[in-house]
Scaffold this motif. Structure first.
Motif, mmCIF file in Angstrom:
data_model
loop_
_atom_site.group_PDB
_atom_site.id
_atom_site.type_symbol
_atom_site.label_atom_id
_atom_site.label_comp_id
_atom_site.label_asym_id
_atom_site.label_seq_id
_atom_site.Cartn_x
_atom_site.Cartn_y
_atom_site.Cartn_z
ATOM 1 N N GLU A 226 0.825 -1.204 0.000
ATOM 2 C CA GLU A 226 0.000 0.000 0.000
ATOM 3 C C GLU A 226 0.859 1.253 0.000
ATOM 4 O OE1 GLU A 226 -2.766 -0.431 3.198
ATOM 5 O OE2 GLU A 226 -4.139 -1.627 1.976
ATOM 6 N N ALA A 227 1.992 1.161 0.681
ATOM 7 C CA ALA A 227 2.896 2.310 0.676
ATOM 8 C C ALA A 227 3.417 2.565 -0.731
ATOM 9 C CB ALA A 227 4.056 2.066 1.644
ATOM 10 N N ALA A 228 3.820 1.487 -1.404
ATOM 11 C CA ALA A 228 4.347 1.645 -2.759
ATOM 12 C C ALA A 228 3.281 2.217 -3.687
ATOM 13 C CB ALA A 228 4.834 0.301 -3.285
ATOM 14 N N LEU A 229 2.068 1.768 -3.513
ATOM 15 C CA LEU A 229 0.995 2.244 -4.380
ATOM 16 C C LEU A 229 0.663 3.700 -4.086
ATOM 17 C CD1 LEU A 229 -0.607 1.114 -6.619
ATOM 18 C CD2 LEU A 229 -2.407 0.467 -5.034
ATOM 19 N N ALA A 230 0.713 4.045 -2.811
ATOM 20 C CA ALA A 230 0.397 5.433 -2.458
ATOM 21 C C ALA A 230 1.448 6.386 -2.990
ATOM 22 C CB ALA A 230 0.289 5.565 -0.938
ATOM 23 N N ALA A 231 2.690 5.913 -3.049
ATOM 24 C CA ALA A 231 3.778 6.782 -3.478
ATOM 25 C C ALA A 231 3.897 6.848 -4.992
ATOM 26 C CB ALA A 231 5.098 6.294 -2.876
ATOM 27 N N ALA A 232 3.030 6.134 -5.705
ATOM 28 C CA ALA A 232 3.169 6.079 -7.157
ATOM 29 C C ALA A 232 1.859 6.416 -7.848
ATOM 30 C CB ALA A 232 3.636 4.679 -7.577
ATOM 31 N N PRO A 233 1.519 7.663 -7.866
ATOM 32 C CA PRO A 233 0.305 8.048 -8.578
ATOM 33 C C PRO A 233 0.549 8.015 -10.078
ATOM 34 C CG PRO A 233 1.426 9.980 -7.766
ATOM 35 C CD PRO A 233 2.257 8.797 -7.365
ATOM 36 N N ASP B 22 -1.354 7.133 -14.087
ATOM 37 C CA ASP B 22 -2.481 6.508 -14.764
ATOM 38 C C ASP B 22 -2.777 5.157 -14.127
ATOM 39 O OD1 ASP B 22 0.119 5.776 -15.975
ATOM 40 O OD2 ASP B 22 -1.151 4.342 -17.038
ATOM 41 N N PRO B 23 -4.015 4.700 -14.185
ATOM 42 C CA PRO B 23 -4.411 3.469 -13.485
ATOM 43 C C PRO B 23 -3.571 2.258 -13.870
ATOM 44 C CG PRO B 23 -6.349 4.653 -14.252
ATOM 45 C CD PRO B 23 -5.175 5.380 -14.805
ATOM 46 N N LEU B 24 -3.276 2.112 -15.142
ATOM 47 C CA LEU B 24 -2.505 0.942 -15.549
ATOM 48 C C LEU B 24 -1.086 0.997 -14.982
ATOM 49 C CD1 LEU B 24 -3.122 -1.577 -17.048
ATOM 50 C CD2 LEU B 24 -2.328 -0.525 -19.174
ATOM 51 N N GLY B 25 -0.554 2.193 -14.909
ATOM 52 C CA GLY B 25 0.753 2.358 -14.287
ATOM 53 C C GLY B 25 0.704 2.014 -12.811
ATOM 54 N N ARG B 26 -0.393 2.383 -12.179
ATOM 55 C CA ARG B 26 -0.557 2.021 -10.775
ATOM 56 C C ARG B 26 -0.684 0.511 -10.616
ATOM 57 N NH1 ARG B 26 -2.698 5.261 -6.931
ATOM 58 N NH2 ARG B 26 -4.443 3.851 -6.569
ATOM 59 N N PHE B 27 -1.372 -0.108 -11.552
ATOM 60 C CA PHE B 27 -1.488 -1.571 -11.525
ATOM 61 C C PHE B 27 -0.106 -2.210 -11.636
ATOM 62 C CE2 PHE B 27 -1.957 -5.624 -13.842
ATOM 63 C CZ PHE B 27 -2.777 -6.293 -12.953
ATOM 64 N N ARG B 28 0.700 -1.630 -12.489
ATOM 65 C CA ARG B 28 2.056 -2.137 -12.646
ATOM 66 C C ARG B 28 2.848 -1.986 -11.349
ATOM 67 N NH1 ARG B 28 7.140 -0.465 -14.195
ATOM 68 N NH2 ARG B 28 8.270 -1.878 -15.597
ATOM 69 N N CYS B 29 2.706 -0.841 -10.701
ATOM 70 C CA CYS B 29 3.389 -0.619 -9.418
ATOM 71 C C CYS B 29 2.940 -1.643 -8.382
ATOM 72 C CB CYS B 29 3.112 0.782 -8.907
ATOM 73 S SG CYS B 29 4.111 2.037 -9.702
ATOM 74 N N LEU B 30 1.654 -1.895 -8.393
ATOM 75 C CA LEU B 30 1.109 -2.880 -7.463
ATOM 76 C C LEU B 30 1.781 -4.239 -7.659
ATOM 77 C CD1 LEU B 30 -1.165 -3.340 -5.360
ATOM 78 C CD2 LEU B 30 -2.683 -3.869 -7.262
ATOM 79 N N GLY B 31 1.811 -4.679 -8.905
ATOM 80 C CA GLY B 31 2.413 -5.970 -9.200
ATOM 81 C C GLY B 31 3.888 -6.003 -8.872
ATOM 82 N N LEU B 32 4.567 -4.912 -9.180
ATOM 83 C CA LEU B 32 6.000 -4.864 -8.913
ATOM 84 C C LEU B 32 6.282 -4.916 -7.413
ATOM 85 C CD1 LEU B 32 7.893 -2.433 -11.303
ATOM 86 C CD2 LEU B 32 8.370 -4.828 -10.756
ATOM 87 N N ALA B 33 5.506 -4.165 -6.639
ATOM 88 C CA ALA B 33 5.714 -4.178 -5.189
ATOM 89 C C ALA B 33 5.472 -5.578 -4.635
ATOM 90 C CB ALA B 33 4.783 -3.172 -4.519
ATOM 91 N N TYR B 34 4.434 -6.225 -5.144
ATOM 92 C CA TYR B 34 4.123 -7.604 -4.757
ATOM 93 C C TYR B 34 5.330 -8.500 -5.036
ATOM 94 C CZ TYR B 34 1.265 -11.908 -4.554
ATOM 95 O OH TYR B 34 0.746 -13.133 -4.238
ATOM 96 N N LEU B 35 5.809 -8.462 -6.254
ATOM 97 C CA LEU B 35 6.900 -9.342 -6.654
ATOM 98 C C LEU B 35 8.165 -9.058 -5.871
ATOM 99 C CD1 LEU B 35 6.266 -9.373 -10.497
ATOM 100 C CD2 LEU B 35 6.286 -11.377 -9.006
#
Lengths: 220, 220
Positions: free
Chosen positions: B90-97, B99-112
């Motif tokens: 959630e921290a990674a996602l919050a720090a990475a505003p 476009d939505p698809l870019g945020r989705f990418r951040c989400l996946g990257l933080a997960y991995l």
DNA sequence: TGTGAATGTAAGCACCGATTACACGGATTG
DNA sequence: CAATCCGTGTAATCGGTGCTTACATTCACA
């Protein structure tokens, strides 16, 4: 708890005359089968050498004549499972000719189906946790052949113009991660709505496989 | 029935000295930390109540005042790990505003990334094998919120016209299977070329995530 | 046919999870 | 202040496990 069922009497026996042969016919084989059954009943953790020996009708120390350790037994079990896994996938692929991308789809489907129908067996061939890390062994060999099969199919599909430009190695890894992940999530209880197997699970498995294939396919 | 208080008491042991406090300050916390450390060292199987007690400097039976069983301890450990996992994502996602698809990418990257850098912790929050199946618990709750976050992000991306037409539920499951599968394969030793973490692993993780995103993205 | 190797048995070690009886001591309360 | 109660830790113990060692039995081959 332990239903003794003393009168098993169904043990396969070569010698009719001897009521109880001192030497077990093929203890190694019987132990692997018993362990496979234990894995199927309660997962990998449920396997104990003593229980396998108990089911084989043999003393607790006997298995150690055939396997130096519990891990060695588990490894033999995993090799057997992996052998079956690979055999079924290759059979499905052989029975489904057609265009390369369709064959790739069959490959993925066979993978997913076997994993969902044999969850505990899939589990033990998935994780290297049970084995000595030194030995690559038959498991890795079988696995490597499956990977090679996948790569070949993908290369054929690309050559046939069915794939959009991409790094085939990465496509192979992504595809593997997809089916592995879905199978593992299913086993690990991430889809509480359905059981590990069942029509909805298999339908969803097919759907995400198709989604992936559409993603890598060349589009008009 | 409690306490006969039979004889004249006569304390068998005098309180000669009190070198260390009899009552541990916060044994529960210390036990969870010790178990987390054990998980980090040798995987989930390496955790034993006795060893955790040993590291906490306490008798083997003491932990059972706080956890009724080993599984209960493991569950507490998993809840702690899941809490950290979710917090970091959630921290990674919050720090990475963006476009939505870019945020989705951040989400996946933080997960991995988290999964690859904390493999054993990821392992224990992945498998439900360690817990009573009855209790959905904090783990499932945290996990459900992560799933919801993913779905929301995907829906935003679709609303923004960044995704090609597809069943978003299936996209979400496929995406989850992809990252889960890659993380799990990494942990389970399916990529012998690199370690569980390392630059090549993270680069490949990024590559397959991008491959997947290209597959679901709308194309010109 | 006799003998050695293969294979199973019996006994026992150390470790584990878990339970039980008991000892301690801090917090509550009169 | 003092008596007491209960949360917390200790010690002893139980059954189960992997694994080893010493011994018994049977098979296979000279």
């Amino acid at each position: 708890m332990r239903s003794a069922a003393k009168s098993s009497a169904a043990k396969p026996r070569r010698r009719a005359t001897a009521p109880k042969p001192y030497h077990h016919g093929d203890l190694r084989r019987v132990l692997i089968d018993a362990a496979l059954q234990l894995v199927g009943e309660g997962g990998a953790e449920a396997v104990s050498v003593r229980e396998a020996a108990r089911r084989a009708g043999v003393s607790p120390g006997a298995p150690f004549r055939h396997f130096p350790s519990r891990d060695a037994l588990m490894q033999a079990v995993a090799e057997e499972a992996q052998r079956r896994f690979r055999a079924e996938i290759e059979a499905a692929l052989a029975a489904a000719p057609g265009d390369p991308l369709g064959r790739f789809r069959c490959l993925g489907l066979a993978y997913l189906r076997w994993a969902m129908r044999n969850p505990t067996h899939f589990e033990i061939i998935s994780s290297r946790r049970f084995f000595d890390h030194d030995r690559a062994d038959a498991i890795s060999r079988d696995n490597a052949e499956l990977i090679e099969l996948t790569e070949r199919t993908l290369a054929e599909a690309f050559a046939a113009g069915q794939l959009r430009p991409a790094d085939l190695k990465q496509v192979q890894i992504a595809g593997r991660a997809l089916v592995y992940g879905f199978a593992r999530m299913n086993i690990d209880g991430h889809f509480p709505r359905w059981g590990v197997a069942g029509p909805e699970a298999e339908r969803t498995a097919e759907a995400i496989l198709d989604l992936f294939i559409e993603g890598i396919a060349s589009r008009p």
